[in-house]
Design a protein around this motif. Structure first.
Motif, PDB file in Angstrom:
ATOM      1  N   SER A 213      -5.484   6.650  -5.796  1.00  0.00           N
ATOM      2  CA  SER A 213      -6.460   6.851  -4.707  1.00  0.00           C
ATOM      3  C   SER A 213      -5.754   7.167  -3.393  1.00  0.00           C
ATOM      4  N   ASP A 214      -4.511   6.685  -3.266  1.00  0.00           N
ATOM      5  CA  ASP A 214      -3.780   6.982  -2.033  1.00  0.00           C
ATOM      6  C   ASP A 214      -3.087   8.343  -2.080  1.00  0.00           C
TER       7      ASP A 214
ATOM      8  N   LYS B 126       0.800  -1.215   0.000  1.00  0.00           N
ATOM      9  CA  LYS B 126       0.000   0.000   0.000  1.00  0.00           C
ATOM     10  C   LYS B 126       0.840   1.276   0.000  1.00  0.00           C
ATOM     11  N   GLU B 127       2.157   1.066  -0.080  1.00  0.00           N
ATOM     12  CA  GLU B 127       3.011   2.246  -0.003  1.00  0.00           C
ATOM     13  C   GLU B 127       2.980   3.055  -1.300  1.00  0.00           C
ATOM     14  N   ASN B 128       3.814   4.066  -1.328  1.00  0.00           N
ATOM     15  CA  ASN B 128       3.980   4.888  -2.521  1.00  0.00           C
ATOM     16  C   ASN B 128       4.509   4.023  -3.670  1.00  0.00           C
TER      17      ASN B 128
ATOM     18  N   LYS C 213      -3.830   2.188  -7.522  1.00  0.00           N
ATOM     19  CA  LYS C 213      -3.981   2.309  -6.084  1.00  0.00           C
ATOM     20  C   LYS C 213      -3.261   3.574  -5.594  1.00  0.00           C
TER      21      LYS C 213
ATOM     22  N   TYR D 174      -0.632   9.365  -4.051  1.00  0.00           N
ATOM     23  CA  TYR D 174       0.793   9.410  -4.401  1.00  0.00           C
ATOM     24  C   TYR D 174       0.979   9.776  -5.874  1.00  0.00           C
TER      25      TYR D 174
END
Lengths: 205, 205
Positions: free
Chosen positions: B147-148, B80-82, B144, B150
DNA sequence: TTTTTTACCGACTAAGTGGTCGGTAAAAAT
DNA sequence: ATTTTTACCGACCACTTAGTCGGTAAAAAA
């Protein structure tokens, strides 16, 4: 220099057909007989003009492949214009040509570099020479672009050249599997994005 | 499933040595006898376990190559990181491994894709399947990342994935000719430059 | 006109190539 | 204890490979 005209003509025919088949099937997967058959020539003719299969291939590199890369990727990027515009046009054109070529088997240079990598150093060296000329040309056009105010001064021209060549080689490899049009489009979009980040920004007002 | 342990063991030995030699010398430039000789096994053993050279190679793709690409390039980018940080680390690590490997002959996948391109569609398809999984994973991690917060929302994830794969394949091809350290450094620098241009910018104050 | 050179032919060789097949010793199944 | 299966051996086959070599018809040189 011109008295051996027939000699040159035959050799050239062999080289052209040789490149065609080597490019299509790979060097190790193409026999001399294959080439001779499609030319209706004999073993005698081949070994009269060339010492060996390797010698033959080297002559193809020096005569045909060099020129192909030159005319497609090196000559088009010379000039005083914006390097990014010029490279953009050049790559777009090269990819479009590949796309519309029914018989596309990838980028000649990178195909052979990869086939001979560490397996035949003599040939590898000749191929790498072409790569180096391309690289040098890219670097020098980028440097000129700096003095002309197109390229940001902090840009590492050598790094950019490496990155450009890498990505071009890679996308050409992928393109052979079809979906070329889409690949080219996506590739060119990202190339522009990348170029944009290297462009000399106007002084902030 | 486990009762044929010996069978599996021998097949695995053959596959490992087979991949080693195919990777080193190319598929068409490696004979079954070469592999058998270096294992001190006979023709009988080979054709007892595999139907043909092609069948053998397909089993290598499905058993060994898939896993290599997975563990090196696909698994490391999950999370889920950058995305840019993760891909950066992953590529850096992969290139460093290649650099320190004395027996590096380029990126396995792209080498074989290029060797079999249009020459053996069965094998090509198996190889392209791996490529597609890699691509899909890159795309989904980039999505992803949007949406996060990044990745910039305007970024074309598919395009970025294509561009990343292309450049990675290309630089791996170039690295085999030596000067790896420098190539890796320059490549990673430009990759970061590119990533930077795709990063979600903080709202201007 | 005679000689020599050019450009090519094609049979041949030695070393592979992928693949087949009859055999066999040991292990497993009966 | 007997039969069957497993895992392997290696001689063999038809074919292809790069490379050799003696020959030859036509052109060029003498």
């Amino acid at each position: 220099m011109d008295k051996n005209l027939k000699r040159m003509a035959t050799m050239h025919r062999m080289q052209v057909t040789g490149l065609e088949l080597f490019y299509k099937n790979g060097y190790y997967n193409t026999s001399i007989d294959d080439i001779l058959k499609s030319l209706s020539l004999s073993k005698g003719a081949f070994y009269y003009h060339f010492q060996s299969k390797e010698d033959f291939f080297v002559s193809i590199v020096q005569n045909l492949i060099v020129r192909k890369v030159y005319s497609m990727l090196i000559e088009p990027i010379e000039g005083k214009e914006n390097p990014f515009t010029v490279i953009d046009k050049c790559f777009e054109n090269a990819l479009e040509t590949a796309e519309h070529n029914e018989m596309d088997y990838g980028f000649v240079l990178s195909n052979f570099i990869s086939e001979f990598n560490r397996r035949n150093t003599v040939i590898s060296n000749y191929l790498m020479d072409i790569y180096k000329v391309w690289e040098v040309n890219l670097i020098s056009i980028l440097q000129k672009g700096k003095s002309d105010g197109y390229v940001d001064r902090h840009v590492d021209s050598e790094g950019v050249a490496t990155y450009l060549i890498s990505s071009y080689m890679g996308v050409r490899t992928l393109m052979v599997q079809g979906n070329c049009r889409n690949l080219r489009y996506k590739y060119m979009q990202q190339l522009r994005q990348y170029f944009n980040s290297l462009t000399q920004k106007e002084a902030v007002l």
